[in-house]
Design a protein around this motif. Structure first.
Motif, PDB file in Angstrom:
ATOM      1  N   ASP A   1       0.811  -1.225   0.000  1.00  0.00           N
ATOM      2  CA  ASP A   1       0.000   0.000   0.000  1.00  0.00           C
ATOM      3  C   ASP A   1       0.838   1.264   0.000  1.00  0.00           C
ATOM      4  OD1 ASP A   1      -2.768  -1.166   2.109  1.00  0.00           O
ATOM      5  OD2 ASP A   1      -2.261  -1.503  -0.002  1.00  0.00           O
ATOM      6  N   ASP A   2       2.128   1.151   0.274  1.00  0.00           N
ATOM      7  CA  ASP A   2       3.012   2.313   0.242  1.00  0.00           C
ATOM      8  C   ASP A   2       3.491   2.637  -1.178  1.00  0.00           C
ATOM      9  OD1 ASP A   2       4.418   1.036   3.269  1.00  0.00           O
ATOM     10  OD2 ASP A   2       2.998   2.709   3.074  1.00  0.00           O
ATOM     11  N   THR A   3       3.153   1.780  -2.120  1.00  0.00           N
ATOM     12  CA  THR A   3       3.516   2.045  -3.513  1.00  0.00           C
ATOM     13  C   THR A   3       2.867   3.340  -3.981  1.00  0.00           C
ATOM     14  OG1 THR A   3       3.822  -0.279  -4.063  1.00  0.00           O
ATOM     15  CG2 THR A   3       3.306   1.217  -5.883  1.00  0.00           C
ATOM     16  N   ALA A   4       3.689   4.268  -4.421  1.00  0.00           N
ATOM     17  CA  ALA A   4       3.197   5.590  -4.801  1.00  0.00           C
ATOM     18  C   ALA A   4       4.345   6.419  -5.360  1.00  0.00           C
ATOM     19  CB  ALA A   4       2.606   6.313  -3.590  1.00  0.00           C
ATOM     20  N   VAL A   5       3.980   7.539  -5.945  1.00  0.00           N
ATOM     21  CA  VAL A   5       4.966   8.575  -6.238  1.00  0.00           C
ATOM     22  C   VAL A   5       5.021   9.491  -5.017  1.00  0.00           C
ATOM     23  CG1 VAL A   5       5.628  10.483  -7.733  1.00  0.00           C
ATOM     24  CG2 VAL A   5       4.512   8.458  -8.708  1.00  0.00           C
ATOM     25  N   TYR A   6       6.228   9.734  -4.544  1.00  0.00           N
ATOM     26  CA  TYR A   6       6.425  10.552  -3.342  1.00  0.00           C
ATOM     27  C   TYR A   6       6.963  11.916  -3.752  1.00  0.00           C
ATOM     28  CZ  TYR A   6       5.515   6.586  -0.342  1.00  0.00           C
ATOM     29  OH  TYR A   6       4.903   5.547   0.310  1.00  0.00           O
ATOM     30  N   TYR A   7       6.324  12.947  -3.252  1.00  0.00           N
ATOM     31  CA  TYR A   7       6.694  14.319  -3.549  1.00  0.00           C
ATOM     32  C   TYR A   7       7.101  15.049  -2.273  1.00  0.00           C
ATOM     33  CZ  TYR A   7       3.878  13.502  -7.781  1.00  0.00           C
ATOM     34  OH  TYR A   7       3.354  12.997  -8.952  1.00  0.00           O
ATOM     35  N   CYS A   8       8.101  15.899  -2.376  1.00  0.00           N
ATOM     36  CA  CYS A   8       8.365  16.845  -1.303  1.00  0.00           C
ATOM     37  C   CYS A   8       7.785  18.195  -1.718  1.00  0.00           C
ATOM     38  CB  CYS A   8       9.852  16.960  -0.990  1.00  0.00           C
ATOM     39  SG  CYS A   8      10.900  17.518  -2.333  1.00  0.00           S
ATOM     40  N   ALA A   9       7.396  18.970  -0.729  1.00  0.00           N
ATOM     41  CA  ALA A   9       6.753  20.245  -1.006  1.00  0.00           C
ATOM     42  C   ALA A   9       7.098  21.247   0.091  1.00  0.00           C
ATOM     43  CB  ALA A   9       5.245  20.071  -1.101  1.00  0.00           C
ATOM     44  N   ARG A  10       7.136  22.492  -0.296  1.00  0.00           N
ATOM     45  CA  ARG A  10       7.380  23.570   0.653  1.00  0.00           C
ATOM     46  C   ARG A  10       6.051  24.051   1.216  1.00  0.00           C
ATOM     47  NH1 ARG A  10      10.238  29.283  -0.951  1.00  0.00           N
ATOM     48  NH2 ARG A  10       8.096  29.816  -1.591  1.00  0.00           N
TER      49      ARG A  10
ATOM     50  N   TYR B   1      -4.533  26.761   8.637  1.00  0.00           N
ATOM     51  CA  TYR B   1      -4.471  26.688   7.178  1.00  0.00           C
ATOM     52  C   TYR B   1      -3.051  26.849   6.684  1.00  0.00           C
ATOM     53  CZ  TYR B   1      -5.214  27.759   2.269  1.00  0.00           C
ATOM     54  OH  TYR B   1      -5.156  27.748   0.899  1.00  0.00           O
ATOM     55  N   ALA B   2      -2.674  25.923   5.806  1.00  0.00           N
ATOM     56  CA  ALA B   2      -1.387  26.009   5.129  1.00  0.00           C
ATOM     57  C   ALA B   2      -1.559  25.452   3.722  1.00  0.00           C
ATOM     58  CB  ALA B   2      -0.313  25.218   5.866  1.00  0.00           C
ATOM     59  N   PHE B   3      -0.684  25.862   2.848  1.00  0.00           N
ATOM     60  CA  PHE B   3      -0.703  25.292   1.506  1.00  0.00           C
ATOM     61  C   PHE B   3       0.734  25.047   1.061  1.00  0.00           C
ATOM     62  CE2 PHE B   3       0.649  29.047  -0.858  1.00  0.00           C
ATOM     63  CZ  PHE B   3       0.304  30.088  -0.020  1.00  0.00           C
ATOM     64  N   TYR B   4       0.863  24.344  -0.039  1.00  0.00           N
ATOM     65  CA  TYR B   4       2.178  23.955  -0.548  1.00  0.00           C
ATOM     66  C   TYR B   4       2.401  24.658  -1.875  1.00  0.00           C
ATOM     67  CZ  TYR B   4       0.989  20.447   2.879  1.00  0.00           C
ATOM     68  OH  TYR B   4       0.577  19.827   4.025  1.00  0.00           O
ATOM     69  N   ASP B   5       3.415  25.516  -1.918  1.00  0.00           N
ATOM     70  CA  ASP B   5       3.562  26.358  -3.105  1.00  0.00           C
ATOM     71  C   ASP B   5       4.598  25.853  -4.103  1.00  0.00           C
ATOM     72  OD1 ASP B   5       5.611  29.128  -1.758  1.00  0.00           O
ATOM     73  OD2 ASP B   5       5.714  26.954  -1.433  1.00  0.00           O
ATOM     74  N   TYR B   6       5.522  25.049  -3.670  1.00  0.00           N
ATOM     75  CA  TYR B   6       6.494  24.462  -4.591  1.00  0.00           C
ATOM     76  C   TYR B   6       6.597  22.965  -4.319  1.00  0.00           C
ATOM     77  CZ  TYR B   6       8.047  29.047  -6.125  1.00  0.00           C
ATOM     78  OH  TYR B   6       8.101  30.305  -6.672  1.00  0.00           O
ATOM     79  N   TRP B   7       6.689  22.201  -5.424  1.00  0.00           N
ATOM     80  CA  TRP B   7       6.729  20.754  -5.349  1.00  0.00           C
ATOM     81  C   TRP B   7       7.901  20.239  -6.177  1.00  0.00           C
ATOM     82  CZ3 TRP B   7       2.329  17.647  -3.570  1.00  0.00           C
ATOM     83  CH2 TRP B   7       1.277  18.415  -3.059  1.00  0.00           C
ATOM     84  N   GLY B   8       8.400  19.080  -5.762  1.00  0.00           N
ATOM     85  CA  GLY B   8       9.360  18.394  -6.604  1.00  0.00           C
ATOM     86  C   GLY B   8       8.661  17.615  -7.695  1.00  0.00           C
ATOM     87  N   GLN B   9       9.450  16.926  -8.501  1.00  0.00           N
ATOM     88  CA  GLN B   9       8.888  16.166  -9.620  1.00  0.00           C
ATOM     89  C   GLN B   9       8.423  14.778  -9.202  1.00  0.00           C
ATOM     90  OE1 GLN B   9      12.066  16.234  -8.891  1.00  0.00           O
ATOM     91  NE2 GLN B   9      12.711  14.096  -9.111  1.00  0.00           N
ATOM     92  N   GLY B  10       8.804  14.367  -8.004  1.00  0.00           N
ATOM     93  CA  GLY B  10       8.369  13.084  -7.479  1.00  0.00           C
ATOM     94  C   GLY B  10       9.372  11.968  -7.721  1.00  0.00           C
ATOM     95  N   THR B  11       9.325  10.974  -6.856  1.00  0.00           N
ATOM     96  CA  THR B  11      10.152   9.778  -7.015  1.00  0.00           C
ATOM     97  C   THR B  11       9.260   8.557  -6.765  1.00  0.00           C
ATOM     98  OG1 THR B  11      12.229   8.695  -6.363  1.00  0.00           O
ATOM     99  CG2 THR B  11      10.994   9.781  -4.609  1.00  0.00           C
ATOM    100  N   GLN B  12       9.388   7.569  -7.629  1.00  0.00           N
ATOM    101  CA  GLN B  12       8.520   6.394  -7.573  1.00  0.00           C
ATOM    102  C   GLN B  12       9.037   5.403  -6.542  1.00  0.00           C
ATOM    103  OE1 GLN B  12       5.589   5.504  -9.491  1.00  0.00           O
ATOM    104  NE2 GLN B  12       5.534   3.889  -7.932  1.00  0.00           N
ATOM    105  N   VAL B  13       8.145   4.966  -5.683  1.00  0.00           N
ATOM    106  CA  VAL B  13       8.433   3.887  -4.750  1.00  0.00           C
ATOM    107  C   VAL B  13       7.479   2.738  -5.063  1.00  0.00           C
ATOM    108  CG1 VAL B  13       8.355   3.151  -2.335  1.00  0.00           C
ATOM    109  CG2 VAL B  13       9.280   5.403  -2.937  1.00  0.00           C
ATOM    110  N   THR B  14       8.041   1.585  -5.334  1.00  0.00           N
ATOM    111  CA  THR B  14       7.244   0.401  -5.634  1.00  0.00           C
ATOM    112  C   THR B  14       7.604  -0.691  -4.636  1.00  0.00           C
ATOM    113  OG1 THR B  14       7.182   0.970  -7.984  1.00  0.00           O
ATOM    114  CG2 THR B  14       6.616  -1.302  -7.372  1.00  0.00           C
ATOM    115  N   VAL B  15       6.594  -1.162  -3.928  1.00  0.00           N
ATOM    116  CA  VAL B  15       6.794  -2.224  -2.939  1.00  0.00           C
ATOM    117  C   VAL B  15       6.151  -3.492  -3.494  1.00  0.00           C
ATOM    118  CG1 VAL B  15       6.504  -2.942  -0.556  1.00  0.00           C
ATOM    119  CG2 VAL B  15       6.700  -0.500  -1.118  1.00  0.00           C
TER     120      VAL B  15
END
Length: 122
Positions: A89-98, A106-120
């Motif tokens: 269930d942890d299989t996903a694309v993982y993104y970091c965000a500011r 209330y908070a929001f995320y204004d910049y994101w990375g391109q993501g990295t794939q994790v496959t379990v």
């Protein structure tokens, strides 16, 4: 230019571990809390974890506590996510965000990375 670049994803067997990294540039890293978000195939975005600017406070959903650990190295402008006892269930694309916090509620995320794939998978 603000940049967030994730790395460390890959294929891992159930029960295994991975450490993701997010290298940032273009802003003062320790001015911001940072967050990991993931998206599983065919599903929406899911918040994974947040860490405050100095690393003093970390936050996780109950479902991930004890298996995931977030940290940061402000001297290296890098955010980390250590994942253990991984499940399919942890299989996903993982993104970091500011994170930009507007208020206590209330908070929001204004910049994101391109993501990295994790496959379990076995």
């Amino acid at each position: 230019e603000v940049q967030l670049v994730e790395s460390g994803g890959g294929l891992v067997q159930p029960g295994g571990s991975l450490r993701l990294s997010c290298a940032v540039s273009g802003f003062t890293f320790d001015d911001y809390s940072m967050t990991w978000v993931r998206q599983a195939p065919g599903k929406g975005l899911e918040w994974v974890s947040t860490i405050t600017w100095n690393g003093a406070n970390t936050y996780f959903p109950e479902s991930l506590k004890g298996r995931f650990h977030i940290s940061r190295d402000n001297a290296k402008n890098t955010l980390y996510l250590q994942m253990t006892n991984l499940k399919s269930d942890d299989t996903a694309v993982y993104y970091c965000a500011r994170e930009v916090r507007v208020s206590s509620y209330y908070a929001f995320y204004d910049y994101w990375g391109q993501g990295t794939q994790v496959t379990v998978s076995s």
